[in-house]
Design an enzyme around this catalytic site. Structure first.
Site, PDB file in Angstrom:
ATOM      1  N   MET B   1       0.789  -1.026   0.086  1.00 11.13           N
ATOM      2  CA  MET B   1      -0.098   0.119  -0.005  1.00 11.13           C
ATOM      3  C   MET B   1       0.847   1.197   0.102  1.00 11.13           C
ATOM      4  O   MET B   1       2.061   1.306   0.385  1.00 11.13           O
ATOM      5  CB  MET B   1      -0.851   0.008   1.120  1.00 11.13           C
ATOM      6  CG  MET B   1      -1.928  -1.288   1.238  1.00 11.13           C
ATOM      7  SD  MET B   1      -3.197  -1.315   0.151  1.00 11.13           S
ATOM      8  CE  MET B   1      -4.438  -0.474   0.980  1.00 11.13           C
ATOM      9  N   CYS B   2       0.394   2.426  -0.294  1.00 10.98           N
ATOM     10  CA  CYS B   2       0.952   3.463  -0.502  1.00 10.98           C
ATOM     11  C   CYS B   2       0.554   4.525   0.577  1.00 10.98           C
ATOM     12  O   CYS B   2      -0.091   4.201   1.454  1.00 10.98           O
ATOM     13  CB  CYS B   2       0.629   4.257  -1.958  1.00 10.98           C
ATOM     14  SG  CYS B   2       0.856   3.101  -3.116  1.00 10.98           S
ATOM     15  N   GLN B   3       1.052   5.651   0.712  1.00  7.80           N
ATOM     16  CA  GLN B   3       0.704   6.708   1.557  1.00  7.80           C
ATOM     17  C   GLN B   3       0.432   8.011   1.019  1.00  7.80           C
ATOM     18  O   GLN B   3       1.122   8.285  -0.262  1.00  7.80           O
ATOM     19  CB  GLN B   3       1.746   7.065   2.698  1.00  7.80           C
ATOM     20  CG  GLN B   3       1.808   5.687   3.636  1.00  7.80           C
ATOM     21  CD  GLN B   3       2.145   6.175   5.119  1.00  7.80           C
ATOM     22  OE1 GLN B   3       2.071   7.239   5.398  1.00  7.80           O
ATOM     23  NE2 GLN B   3       2.397   5.135   5.747  1.00  7.80           N
ATOM     24  N   ASN B 108      -4.505   5.692  -3.012  1.00 10.20           N
ATOM     25  CA  ASN B 108      -3.877   4.680  -1.862  1.00 10.20           C
ATOM     26  C   ASN B 108      -4.868   3.368  -1.662  1.00 10.20           C
ATOM     27  O   ASN B 108      -6.087   3.721  -1.589  1.00 10.20           O
ATOM     28  CB  ASN B 108      -3.531   5.257  -0.473  1.00 10.20           C
ATOM     29  CG  ASN B 108      -3.537   4.275   0.620  1.00 10.20           C
ATOM     30  OD1 ASN B 108      -4.523   4.396   1.527  1.00 10.20           O
ATOM     31  ND2 ASN B 108      -2.708   3.364   0.666  1.00 10.20           N
TER      32      ASN B 108
END
Lengths: 266, 266
Positions: B1-3, B108
């Site tokens: 996952m990203c931010q 995200n």
């Protein structure tokens, strides 16, 4: 008026030597001080750096010089504003997505009264004639071809559409989708192709480079610029109405234009 | 996952304090090392910096920190790849021109099977689900409204279209056209609005800043982030399905979402 710089090659190449000479014209050796921009294709992506400060002293331009980004296709522009305020949205190169690709465009000259209708696929964000002309071009391409056509069809359509736009003023431009580079000349545009045997080149500010130190025998690098950047290479001067289509550093298609003589600048 | 990181304010603000804490998660305090990007609106233009190297060590991110660019609207993203290779065209934020404005988007989460038809106005350039979702959103907006509608109409349409996309997975996003900022939460998204009386904030890496030294009484600065960036501020945790619409740092519109409790992180 502004100045253009383009590079198309068959191996990822660092444009720093040419860019350093080019950016000196943005405040040091010439007066194109109303912003600069440079776009580097990297795969299907584009790194784009723009600044509304003069290219010669812009910290963004310093970063570009320090990074020595390698790319197959680069377009750069230094601006002397004739239409539109000096701000970021009016700074070339302009970019749009067409058929799932990044298309990058920079213009030198002024074209009057290029209309972009409200229904057009692409709308200008800033207030330059240049971005309006680019939006007009990509909107018409998108209208003609719902899917990406062949490169020959693209070149022919670009020539047809931009020849019409060029009737409205001075229209020197460089255009790329990351695979090829198309350039059109109205007044001033030169190109040179560097290939084996590579030799030394002397920039107009007397900085010398020996390309043979940085290249392999297979490399081909074409540089397109409003004015020649070196003193000792055979820059081909394009003619008024002339078009070139470069791919992997090679001249694939050419329309000669109408000026009487093909002059070279040595 | 990203931010995700977003900033919307009523005065041009330097995001460095928040960005420095945020980028540490891209390789130092967390594992989001598959690229980073940041977009600063400047007038109608956008300065966009992207790198497929980790945000914590990227020289492009160093430049961003050094420059202290001031902006009303900023969107940044650090990537942990789940769909699509690690390259420039797959690096957020994504950008498209809609109604003559730059629209910038970062996501995200993962959404499965978002279809972008060949006839759609906007086509993805890279191979991420995120860019496909963004193209789907702006294509549908362009189809519904040939001219730019009111902000209320835009917010309602964004909510409707993205609620549908969100049924296909996890869809936290931040979106801006330079005038306002819309954010949607599926799983994790927090915001805090800083305004007078300004006080000291303590970043999660224990760096302290006294905002009262850098602000006037009229300033309002909203920060939106996947995880709170400071320890001593009242970050509002958004709920699943929640939307916020910020303009000039103020919360103008809100849809609460469906989680039982509005938790705050102090």
């Amino acid at each position: 008026m502004c100045q253009l710089l383009g590079m198309n090659c068959n191996t990822p190449t660092d444009i720093t030597f040419s860019f350093e000479g080019f950016r000196r014209r943005a405040g040091l050796t010439d007066h194109h001080t109303d912003g600069f921009g440079i776009a580097f294709f990297e795969g299907k992506g584009v790194r784009i750096f723009r600044d509304n400060r003069p290219g010669a002293s812009s910290p963004v331009a310093d970063l570009v010089s320090e990074f020595k980004i390698k790319s197959f296709n680069v377009i750069s522009h230094i601006r002397k504003a004739t239409r539109g305020d000096i701000n970021l949205e009016n700074t070339h190169p302009f970019i749009r997505e067409l058929w799932g690709e990044n298309w990058v465009f920079a213009h030198n000259g002024t074209v009057e009264g290029v209309g972009v209708c409200e229904e057009c696929h692409y709308q200008p964000i800033g207030s330059t004639d240049s971005e309006a002309a680019f939006c007009c071009l990509v909107s018409q391409l998108r209208e003609r071809f719902n899917k990406k056509p062949t490169e020959k069809e693209i070149f022919d359509a670009v020539v047809e559409i931009t020849s019409e736009i060029a009737t409205k003023g001075v229209f020197n431009f460089i255009l790329s989708n990351g695979h090829w580079m198309i350039a059109r000349c109205s007044t001033n545009l030169y190109y040179v192709t560097r290939k084996a045997p590579f030799c030394k080149a002397l920039r107009d500010d007397d900085v010398e480079i020996d390309f043979s130190q940085y290249t392999t025998e297979k490399d081909k690098v074409t540089i397109i610029a409003t004015q020649p950047l070196t003193k000792n290479e055979n820059w081909v001067k394009m003619k008024n109405g002339g078009y070139v289509f470069f791919k992997d550093g090679d001249l694939i298609e050419e329309i000669e234009g109408t000026l009487p003589n093909n002059q070279t600048h040595v």
